[in-house]
Design a protein around this motif. Structure first.
Motif, mmCIF file in Angstrom:
data_model
loop_
_atom_site.group_PDB
_atom_site.id
_atom_site.type_symbol
_atom_site.label_atom_id
_atom_site.label_comp_id
_atom_site.label_asym_id
_atom_site.label_seq_id
_atom_site.Cartn_x
_atom_site.Cartn_y
_atom_site.Cartn_z
ATOM 1 N N SER A 173 0.836 -1.200 0.000
ATOM 2 C CA SER A 173 0.000 0.000 0.000
ATOM 3 C C SER A 173 0.871 1.250 0.000
ATOM 4 C CB SER A 173 -0.900 0.013 1.243
ATOM 5 O OG SER A 173 -0.134 0.308 2.399
ATOM 6 N N SER A 174 0.204 2.394 0.065
ATOM 7 C CA SER A 174 0.896 3.682 0.257
ATOM 8 C C SER A 174 0.638 4.236 1.648
ATOM 9 C CB SER A 174 0.421 4.705 -0.784
ATOM 10 O OG SER A 174 0.644 4.240 -2.096
ATOM 11 N N ASN A 175 -0.402 3.712 2.326
ATOM 12 C CA ASN A 175 -0.816 4.275 3.611
ATOM 13 C C ASN A 175 -1.308 3.222 4.597
ATOM 14 O OD1 ASN A 175 -3.247 3.517 2.525
ATOM 15 N ND2 ASN A 175 -3.954 5.603 2.113
ATOM 16 N N GLY A 176 -0.929 1.979 4.365
ATOM 17 C CA GLY A 176 -1.382 0.905 5.231
ATOM 18 C C GLY A 176 -2.626 0.213 4.732
ATOM 19 N N THR A 177 -3.302 0.803 3.752
ATOM 20 C CA THR A 177 -4.554 0.240 3.255
ATOM 21 C C THR A 177 -4.568 0.075 1.749
ATOM 22 O OG1 THR A 177 -5.744 1.303 5.082
ATOM 23 C CG2 THR A 177 -7.064 0.500 3.227
ATOM 24 N N GLU A 178 -4.237 1.146 1.017
ATOM 25 C CA GLU A 178 -4.360 1.092 -0.436
ATOM 26 C C GLU A 178 -3.236 1.853 -1.127
ATOM 27 O OE1 GLU A 178 -8.306 2.535 -1.104
ATOM 28 O OE2 GLU A 178 -7.984 4.271 0.169
ATOM 29 N N ILE A 179 -3.162 1.673 -2.424
ATOM 30 C CA ILE A 179 -2.079 2.245 -3.221
ATOM 31 C C ILE A 179 -2.586 3.476 -3.964
ATOM 32 C CG2 ILE A 179 -0.457 1.805 -5.110
ATOM 33 C CD1 ILE A 179 -0.652 -1.197 -4.377
ATOM 34 N N VAL A 180 -1.896 4.593 -3.795
ATOM 35 C CA VAL A 180 -2.267 5.827 -4.496
ATOM 36 C C VAL A 180 -1.570 5.870 -5.851
ATOM 37 C CG1 VAL A 180 -2.604 7.053 -2.317
ATOM 38 C CG2 VAL A 180 -0.393 7.212 -3.493
ATOM 39 N N GLU A 181 -1.953 6.830 -6.669
ATOM 40 C CA GLU A 181 -1.380 6.960 -8.004
ATOM 41 C C GLU A 181 -0.002 7.614 -7.955
ATOM 42 O OE1 GLU A 181 -4.389 10.405 -7.670
ATOM 43 O OE2 GLU A 181 -3.935 8.498 -6.709
ATOM 44 N N PRO A 182 0.874 7.293 -8.907
ATOM 45 C CA PRO A 182 2.152 8.013 -9.001
ATOM 46 C C PRO A 182 1.905 9.458 -9.429
ATOM 47 C CG PRO A 182 1.882 6.547 -10.886
ATOM 48 C CD PRO A 182 0.749 6.271 -9.961
#
Length: 345
Positions: A89-98
């Motif tokens: 992930s990006s925040n412990g839950t999900e992946i944000v966009e580049p």
């Protein structure tokens, strides 16, 4: 070979030039045309890695280079959850966009996004991750990155978020408040001392941590994660608003994180025995004034929780959501998807 070394080896296979330079990261966020959130801050990835360190966590973030020039960033981490399963992930839950630097050619962006997606698939297979959750952080349009993954996704869903449109005047914003809040805000400023910290000492921040611990009844996360939040404040990416009584006794605080065009309410703690008092009302009003004065376009207060949400909210979350909604000028939807990791990719 240790797991972190295996993961880094996979990263360098796709991005052999990867080298994290905080000044490059910050420069890209300052010059991008894209919407960036607090989850795109390198310091916030560092915070979440520390937050989940009890179970095992690694910072896998990437700076994207072209012709030895930094052109983009990808916040990424891996951590183990309570079930001893790895999460990417990006925040412990999900992946944000580049996010890419302004004027980066589309060809380079598309090529980089393809590499990042393939990297995520390879990392997931190495960690035996069965699915990853992605989020489109932009409220007003779906990114090409999100649309690309959407074609492969197993499931999509939306969440709802409470925002204040800071392009409005303070008077216009106040007109959109819940009717009862106007007198409560005024009362809060009369009865309590409201102070803003844009730089904090170790001793000051320790008081915030101890108040949070006292209210929660226990330490909910590591001391190191609190130190990282202190550093985020002192790096000008965050600020704290405190509430004290007439004797200067700290009774509450809110911490706000800023990135690009948006400020976000990150954490708050207020003495439970004073919940009937307008502590949070004055803090929220002061935060709106500060963010507007700094030129931000939006203030994201938090989620608008609903009983029909994919993850059923608790009664406490519903109550907090109701409180926050009284300040919002807008309720906007954010889109999410779940991608199954299969041998096909």
């Amino acid at each position: 070979m240790k797991i972190d070394q295996k993961l880094l080896k996979i990263i360098y296979k796709y991005f052999p030039d990867n080298k994290i330079d905080p000044s490059y990261w910050r420069d890209i966020l300052k010059t991008t045309k894209s919407f960036s959130s607090m989850y795109h801050l390198s310091s916030m990835v560092k915070y979440y890695v520390s937050y989940y360190s009890d179970y095992g966590s690694f910072n896998l973030s990437i700076i994207l280079y072209h012709d030895k020039q930094a052109v983009g960033i990808m916040p990424l981490m891996a951590h183990k959850n309570k079930n001893n399963e790895w999460v990417l992930s990006s925040n412990g839950t999900e992946i944000v966009e580049p996010i890419f630097k302004k004027d980066t050619p589309q060809k380079i962006i598309k090529n980089s996004e393809t590499k990042i997606l393939n990297l995520i698939l390879d990392l997931s297979k190495q960690l035996k991750i069965k699915s990853c959750q992605f989020v489109n952080m932009e409220f007003f349009k779906l990114s090409n990155w999100y649309l690309k993954i959407l074609e492969l996704s197993k499931e999509t869903f939306t969440t709802h978020h409470l925002l204040v449109d800071l392009s409005l005047s303070v008077e216009e914003i106040k007109l959109k408040f819940r009717k009862s809040y106007k007198s409560l805000i005024n009362k809060g400023f009369r009865e309590w001392k409201i102070k803003v910290y844009e730089i904090v000492s170790d001793d000051q921040f320790e008081k915030f941590r101890l108040l949070h611990k006292s209210i929660a009844g226990k330490s909910t996360r590591s001391v190191e994660s609190w130190k990282i939040q202190r550093d985020i404040v002192n790096s000008k990416d965050s600020f704290v608003i405190t509430v004290s009584d007439k004797k200067d006794l700290l009774v509450g605080f809110g911490l706000f994180v800023c990135s690009n065009k948006i400020g976000s309410y990150a954490v708050g703690a207020y003495k439970r025995e004073l919940f009937s008092k307008p502590l949070g009302h004055a803090v929220q009003m002061k935060a709106i004034e500060i963010l507007k004065s700094k030129g931000f376009q939006w203030y994201e207060i938090g989620n608008k929780h609903l009983k029909i949400d994919k993850i059923k909210p608790t009664e406490k979350e519903l109550s907090i959501s109701f409180f926050k909604e009284g300040f919002a000028t807008d309720v906007l939807a954010r889109h999410h998807l779940i991608l199954n990791i299969t041998s096909e990719y």
